[in-house]
Design a protein around this motif. Structure first.
Motif, mmCIF file in Angstrom:
data_model
loop_
_atom_site.group_PDB
_atom_site.id
_atom_site.type_symbol
_atom_site.label_atom_id
_atom_site.label_comp_id
_atom_site.label_asym_id
_atom_site.label_seq_id
_atom_site.Cartn_x
_atom_site.Cartn_y
_atom_site.Cartn_z
ATOM 1 N N VAL A 68 -12.846 -9.510 -32.059
ATOM 2 C CA VAL A 68 -13.513 -10.273 -31.485
ATOM 3 C C VAL A 68 -15.045 -9.797 -30.973
ATOM 4 C CG1 VAL A 68 -11.519 -11.674 -30.591
ATOM 5 C CG2 VAL A 68 -12.657 -10.090 -29.308
ATOM 6 N N GLY A 69 -15.844 -10.702 -30.791
ATOM 7 C CA GLY A 69 -17.407 -10.490 -30.454
ATOM 8 C C GLY A 69 -18.168 -11.395 -30.596
ATOM 9 N N ARG A 70 -19.297 -11.181 -30.145
ATOM 10 C CA ARG A 70 -20.403 -12.357 -30.592
ATOM 11 C C ARG A 70 -20.866 -12.349 -31.976
ATOM 12 N NH1 ARG A 70 -25.041 -11.938 -25.673
ATOM 13 N NH2 ARG A 70 -23.825 -10.886 -24.324
ATOM 14 N N GLY A 95 -20.814 -12.819 -23.009
ATOM 15 C CA GLY A 95 -21.974 -13.374 -22.086
ATOM 16 C C GLY A 95 -21.924 -15.002 -21.604
ATOM 17 N N VAL A 96 -20.524 -15.106 -21.059
ATOM 18 C CA VAL A 96 -20.462 -16.249 -20.956
ATOM 19 C C VAL A 96 -19.374 -16.185 -19.303
ATOM 20 C CG1 VAL A 96 -20.271 -17.952 -22.720
ATOM 21 C CG2 VAL A 96 -18.152 -16.797 -22.039
ATOM 22 N N LYS A 97 -19.611 -17.272 -18.460
ATOM 23 C CA LYS A 97 -18.595 -17.257 -17.264
ATOM 24 C C LYS A 97 -17.530 -18.038 -17.503
ATOM 25 C CE LYS A 97 -22.207 -16.962 -13.398
ATOM 26 N NZ LYS A 97 -23.462 -17.759 -13.019
ATOM 27 N N GLY A 98 -16.623 -17.642 -17.234
ATOM 28 C CA GLY A 98 -15.165 -18.768 -17.822
ATOM 29 C C GLY A 98 -14.149 -18.120 -16.986
ATOM 30 N N ARG A 99 -13.151 -18.766 -17.199
ATOM 31 C CA ARG A 99 -11.917 -18.556 -16.402
ATOM 32 C C ARG A 99 -10.576 -18.144 -17.421
ATOM 33 N NH1 ARG A 99 -11.054 -23.992 -14.397
ATOM 34 N NH2 ARG A 99 -12.625 -24.277 -15.946
ATOM 35 N N VAL A 100 -9.867 -17.524 -17.165
ATOM 36 C CA VAL A 100 -8.685 -16.880 -17.764
ATOM 37 C C VAL A 100 -7.376 -17.137 -16.955
ATOM 38 C CG1 VAL A 100 -7.641 -14.996 -19.323
ATOM 39 C CG2 VAL A 100 -10.145 -15.190 -19.025
ATOM 40 N N TRP A 101 -6.382 -17.959 -17.669
ATOM 41 C CA TRP A 101 -5.248 -17.929 -17.056
ATOM 42 C C TRP A 101 -3.998 -17.758 -18.052
ATOM 43 C CZ3 TRP A 101 -8.378 -21.852 -18.547
ATOM 44 C CH2 TRP A 101 -7.705 -22.727 -19.355
#
Lengths: 313, 259
Positions: B33-35, B236-242
């Motif tokens: 994975v990656g940009r 490069g994103v703000k996000g949440r992981v659950w």
């Protein structure tokens, strides 16, 4: 349906080629004795057979070139192959060089030089388009050699020059048929072995590599074998133009890009064109290559314009 | 199964991969994975032997790729690349058939018979009904499944997939990933995928390798490495992981591009 039609057409063309001309030989007399028999067996039959062999070989060679370079315009006339073979034979004739194995060996050598120049120039260039452009340039240069040689030619050599400029089956005898037949019998198994790689090459170079085929190397092998096929034909009949383009196109119109149908169409096209060349302007005989070139260019324009309509630029 | 050691790839003066080392165990599913442009597709092509690295060595089953012929590589590694040019007059079954070239060779390809591997590949990817359809007339999703069938027909122990879910609707995405998981489990296939959807990568892959600017940023099992920090640093994103209730795997949502 179409196949049945083709079979009937083939029979008509073959019988027609044996019957038509002067003297006209009726069906019932094809196998009768006398002078008519000699005309049929010694003049028309070898000419018919050589037409079938040449057309079939050109059809298959054209398919191999088009498929391996992924370009419907990859024709022998645009790769320096026909030009090389024709120029070599012409030079031999004009300068009265006695070469062993003429015209077969000079034709093969000429085709090898023409194709070799193209391949050499292509090394390092990228993609099928580059091959075609370079091939067209090489062809033009070889055509110039041929024209220069013909400018020096004796008027006695005019018939020979017409043959190697335009392609012709005039004056074919059984010895020609035999040599071409043997040469093609040697090359055909090689061509058959190339056929599987043609299909893999259709996937594109990278996918072909993933499937286990070295695309660059396979392309060189395919080009070499198709050059041999073309050289054999050009050596004896001259560059019968555009058969290598037309036959695969017709096979594709049938919905198959198979070598078999390409061979069938190539053979029928040459025989039909030669029959027309002998009879249309009777008693004047046209070079068969002149006719096929006119038909070929017309169909070529049709194919290109249809393609443009289907895929808007 | 696959060992890539200090792989460096340059396109002109740009270094796309800089001494990247990755190991994939037999039967493992690894997700890259990656940009965009981080070098993940390039790495996949290096692993398939399609792109010779400027430096470094790739070994498949212990043998350096350089020492193997194209056919030998194709018997060990099948790759589904991102796209394929139009193939002209060719049916789906003819397309799938080309996957057998490496095993059968030019002589073996002359016949017209369909072998078991071709049938299985077509059945697995649900393209049997499309067998006689022209490849160039297929929809994006059908085409993608036909191409997957081509790769599977190679019957290679290593399967490399470059964004296999592109062009597919949600249902077909799931079906493809479930199929690859089934093959991985039943046949012990070694799988490396480039996946854009981080949640999907986390759900299916045993291990994740996150690339950034041509180097390995993080690697490890999904539940250990996929977190908000990874989203920020690698994507490069703000996000949440659950953690998803059903699969117990990390799920991501993306809120904003981080500064």
């Amino acid at each position: 349906m179409i196949r049945g039609f083709l079979a009937v057409l083939a029979v008509l063309l073959i019988i027609g080629s044996l019957m038509l001309g002067t003297p006209f030989v009726g069906v019932n007399r094809l196998f009768a004795g006398g002078i008519e028999h000699i005309v049929v067996v010694e003049l028309r039959a070898p000419r018919l057979l050589l037409g079938l062999l040449a057309g079939g070989a050109l059809g298959v060679a054209g398919l191999m070139l088009q498929e391996s370079l992924r370009n419907p315009l990859a024709v022998p006339e645009l790769l320096g192959v026909s030009g090389g073979a024709a120029a070599a034979v012409t030079v031999c004739v004009v300068f009265g060089l006695t070469v062993p194995g003429a015209p077969l060996l000079p034709a093969v050598a000429g085709a090898a030089v023409g194709a070799g120049l193209t391949l050499l120039a292509v090394r390092g260039a990228v993609g099928p388009e580059a091959t075609l452009l370079i091939g067209a340039a090489v062809s033009a240069a070889l055509q110039a050699v041929l024209l220069a040689a013909s400018a020096l030619a004796d008027s006695r050599d005019q018939g020979v020059l017409v043959r190697y400029l335009l392609g012709s089956l005039t004056g074919t005898d059984w010895a020609d048929v035999l040599v071409v037949g043997i040469a093609l019998a040697v090359v055909t198994p090689l061509a058959v072995l190339c056929l599987p790689s043609l299909k893999v090459l259709r996937l594109g170079d990278e996918a072909a590599a993933s499937a286990g085929l070295n695309a660059g190397r396979a392309r060189v092998v395919v080009l070499t074998v198709s050059c041999l096929l073309i050289a054999v034909v050009v050596g004896f009949c001259g560059p019968i133009a555009w058969i290598g383009f037309l036959a695969p196109q017709l096979a594709r119109a049938l919905g198959t890009a198979s070598a078999f149908w390409s061979m069938v169409f190539g053979a029928l096209l040459v025989v039909a064109a030669d029959l027309a060349a002998r009879t249309v302007l009777y008693p004047i005989e046209l070079p068969v290559g002149g006719l096929t070139a006119v038909i070929g260019v017309a169909v070529g324009i049709l194919v290109l314009s249809r393609r443009r309509r289907r895929v808007p630029a | 199964m696959i060992e890539a050691e200090d792989i460096t790839v340059r396109f002109g003066s740009r270094t796309v991969l800089d001494e990247v080392s990755v190991t994939v165990e037999r039967g493992e599913w690894l997700a890259l994975v990656g940009r965009n442009g981080c070098g993940k597709s390039t790495l996949l092509r290096v692993l398939a032997g399609l792109l010779p690295p400027a430096d470094g060595v790739v070994r498949i089953q212990g043998d350096p790729l350089k020492s193997l012929s194209r056919r030998e590589i194709a018997r060990r590694v099948a790759i589904l690349s991102q796209s394929m040019p139009p193939v002209g007059a060719m049916t789906v079954s003819q397309l799938v058939r080309q996957g057998r070239y490496a095993v059968r060779g030019p002589l073996g390809m002359l016949g017209n018979g369909q072998d078991a591997a071709e049938r299985t590949a077509m059945a697995d990817t649900a393209v049997l009904d499309l067998a006689d359809a022209q490849v160039d007339h297929l929809s994006g999703g059908e085409r993608q499944r036909a191409r997957l069938a081509l790769a599977l027909a190679q019957d290679a122990p290593v399967l490399l997939l470059d964004e296999p879910t592109t062009y597919l609707d949600v249902r077909h995405q799931l079906e493809v990933l479930e199929l690859v998981r089934r093959l991985q489990r039943e046949r012990g296939l070694t799988v490396v995928t480039v996946l854009h959807d981080l949640s999907q990568a986390a759900r299916y892959a045993d291990r994740i390798v996150a690339l950034r600017d041509g180097v390995v940023h993080t690697q490890g099992p999904a539940d250990e490495v996929v977190d908000a920090g990874l989203l920020h640093a690698v994507f490069g994103v703000k996000g949440r992981v659950w953690l998803d209730d059903l699969t117990g795997k990390p799920m991501c949502s993306y809120d904003a591009a981080s500064s």
